[in-house]
Design a protein around this motif. Structure first.
Motif, mmCIF file in Angstrom:
data_model
loop_
_atom_site.group_PDB
_atom_site.id
_atom_site.type_symbol
_atom_site.label_atom_id
_atom_site.label_comp_id
_atom_site.label_asym_id
_atom_site.label_seq_id
_atom_site.Cartn_x
_atom_site.Cartn_y
_atom_site.Cartn_z
ATOM 1 N N GLN A 1 3.040 -3.825 -8.219
ATOM 2 C CA GLN A 1 3.901 -3.127 -7.259
ATOM 3 C C GLN A 1 3.114 -2.518 -6.120
ATOM 4 O O GLN A 1 3.532 -2.576 -4.962
ATOM 5 C CB GLN A 1 4.703 -2.030 -7.964
ATOM 6 N N ILE A 2 1.984 -1.892 -6.439
ATOM 7 C CA ILE A 2 1.129 -1.307 -5.403
ATOM 8 C C ILE A 2 -0.319 -1.675 -5.708
ATOM 9 O O ILE A 2 -0.734 -1.664 -6.866
ATOM 10 C CB ILE A 2 1.286 0.235 -5.312
ATOM 11 N N GLN A 3 -1.052 -2.003 -4.657
ATOM 12 C CA GLN A 3 -2.432 -2.448 -4.838
ATOM 13 C C GLN A 3 -3.446 -1.382 -4.420
ATOM 14 O O GLN A 3 -4.575 -1.368 -4.910
ATOM 15 C CB GLN A 3 -2.686 -3.720 -4.025
ATOM 16 N N VAL A 4 -3.050 -0.472 -3.537
ATOM 17 C CA VAL A 4 -3.956 0.571 -3.038
ATOM 18 C C VAL A 4 -3.143 1.829 -2.776
ATOM 19 O O VAL A 4 -1.975 1.762 -2.356
ATOM 20 C CB VAL A 4 -4.647 0.142 -1.714
ATOM 21 N N ARG B 1 6.620 10.391 -6.413
ATOM 22 C CA ARG B 1 7.028 8.999 -6.208
ATOM 23 C C ARG B 1 6.124 8.043 -6.988
ATOM 24 O O ARG B 1 6.604 7.061 -7.560
ATOM 25 C CB ARG B 1 7.004 8.658 -4.719
ATOM 26 N N LEU B 2 4.835 8.325 -7.015
ATOM 27 C CA LEU B 2 3.909 7.470 -7.770
ATOM 28 C C LEU B 2 4.213 7.526 -9.267
ATOM 29 O O LEU B 2 4.196 6.492 -9.952
ATOM 30 C CB LEU B 2 2.468 7.906 -7.502
ATOM 31 N N LYS B 3 4.480 8.713 -9.774
ATOM 32 C CA LYS B 3 4.845 8.828 -11.190
ATOM 33 C C LYS B 3 6.117 8.052 -11.481
ATOM 34 O O LYS B 3 6.237 7.411 -12.538
ATOM 35 C CB LYS B 3 5.043 10.305 -11.575
ATOM 36 N N PHE C 1 -2.796 4.136 -13.657
ATOM 37 C CA PHE C 1 -3.261 3.783 -12.314
ATOM 38 C C PHE C 1 -4.661 3.175 -12.329
ATOM 39 O O PHE C 1 -5.247 2.951 -11.273
ATOM 40 C CB PHE C 1 -3.238 5.021 -11.412
ATOM 41 N N ASP C 2 -5.185 2.902 -13.531
ATOM 42 C CA ASP C 2 -6.507 2.264 -13.618
ATOM 43 C C ASP C 2 -6.508 0.952 -12.832
ATOM 44 O O ASP C 2 -5.571 0.147 -12.943
ATOM 45 C CB ASP C 2 -6.870 1.988 -15.078
ATOM 46 N N ILE D 1 0.858 -1.189 0.000
ATOM 47 C CA ILE D 1 0.000 0.000 0.000
ATOM 48 C C ILE D 1 0.888 1.231 0.000
ATOM 49 O O ILE D 1 1.848 1.321 0.774
ATOM 50 C CB ILE D 1 -0.933 0.006 1.220
ATOM 51 N N PHE D 2 0.580 2.156 -0.874
ATOM 52 C CA PHE D 2 1.282 3.445 -0.909
ATOM 53 C C PHE D 2 0.411 4.453 -0.169
ATOM 54 O O PHE D 2 -0.727 4.677 -0.557
ATOM 55 C CB PHE D 2 1.492 3.898 -2.360
#
Length: 324
Positions: free
Chosen positions: A250-253, A232-234, A278-279, A196-197
């Motif tokens: 890599q990230i689920q939520v 960071r997300l980009k 991010f869809d 989770i991010f």
């Protein structure tokens, strides 16, 4: 004076002795969603410094009233008052923050603040006006303060150059009443493969979120404000795209706070929802601002789920089905 009883006349409003207009109506303020603007109620503690508090965290402003001393009150809490049939604890904010040169008798105004399920009265010298500022002009306080630095979450500057120290309501309540115990949380099977991010400017919240995720057995990445989070997300999305991997592996939520310096959670959510990479990755807003207005603001920008701080059961139960 209830927030909902006042109509807005301008972005910058003087505190009137009449019951004219201190607060915008809640419905009108939902238009702030996605604007990256914050409304701050300016107040004084009887020192040269100007302080501010997020308007959404203020339920009411009224004159100070007689305080009843009760045994076994938390350190720093003066006592309790009765406000329209509701009993709430009260503290003298200047003394609680360790400010010199102030007197309790000068703290003639009470701000009723809300954090999650807690309500607390802050005695202050007076309140001034509401200002509307861009979040990108609100900066983290870092180590600019000494004895009261933990009580200040950010700073901004008025047009005349005067700095405003923005109160960290979460830290004040955590200092007064102690941090809520997280308790037991069921682990998720294969949780170590999940991540989770989350983004939150509050050290108190980051600590609690990390503790919950650790108990769930889930990995986490984190950022301290919306802009840092988006960068960071980009970066994660760019890396996944260039390597031909699935970002969802890599990230689920993504878990975001609502009100943060530099970039708030509403604008961050807009960025995430506008980027097709991010869809399928849900955005959960985790905020101490738990009113219907704030939920409506979240919906306006595409938040998938809204969780009030800090309810461990609701947070874990919201995240769990998103991770399996």
């Amino acid at each position: 004076m209830s927030i909902a009883e006042y109509q807005s006349q301008a972005d910058n409003m003087s505190l009137s002795q009449s019951t004219g207009s201190l607060f915008d109506t809640v419905d009108a303020r939902t238009s702030l969603a996605g604007s990256n603007k914050m409304e701050i109620l300016l107040f004084s503690l009887g020192t040269p410094e100007t302080f501010g508090i997020n308007v959404f965290k203020v339920k009411e402003v009224c004159r100070a009233m007689a305080i009843t001393k009760t045994p076994n009150m938390p350190a720093g809490v003066d006592g309790i008052v009765s406000l329209r049939g509701h009993i709430l604890p009260v503290l003298t904010l200047a003394r609680f923050m360790g400010l010199d040169g102030t007197m309790s008798s000068d703290q003639s105004t009470m701000m009723v603040a809300e954090y999650s399920r807690h309500i607390l009265g802050f005695l202050v010298h007076d309140v001034d006006r509401i200002i509307r500022v861009d979040w990108n002009k609100v900066r983290p306080a870092d180590d600019m303060f000494s004895g009261n630095k933990d009580m200040i979450t950010a700073i901004t500057e008025l047009p005349d150059g005067k700095l405003v120290s923005i109160l960290d309501v979460e830290q004040v309540l955590a200092s007064a009443f102690g941090e809520d115990v997280v308790g037991s949380v069921d682990k998720i099977e294969n949780g170590h493969e999940l991540c989770i991010f989350f983004v939150d400017d509050s050290a108190v919240a980051r600590k609690k979120i990390t503790e919950v995720l650790d108990k769930m057995g889930v990995k986490n990445l984190q950022a301290n404000n919306g802009l840092e989070g988006w960068e960071r997300l980009k970066g994660l999305a760019d890396t996944a795209q260039s390597s031909g991997t699935d970002l969802h592996d890599q990230i689920q939520v993504v878990l975001v706070d609502a009100e943060m310096p530099v970039m708030d959670g509403y604008v961050l959510t807009q960025h995430i929802k506008a980027d097709r990479r991010f869809d399928g990755i849900p955005v959960v807003m985790h905020s101490s601002l738990s009113s219907d207005a704030n939920r409506d603001m979240g919906k306006r920008v595409g938040v998938d789920y809204y969780v009030p701080k800090f309810d461990v059961a609701v947070l874990s139960n919201t995240l769990r089905p998103l991770l399996v």
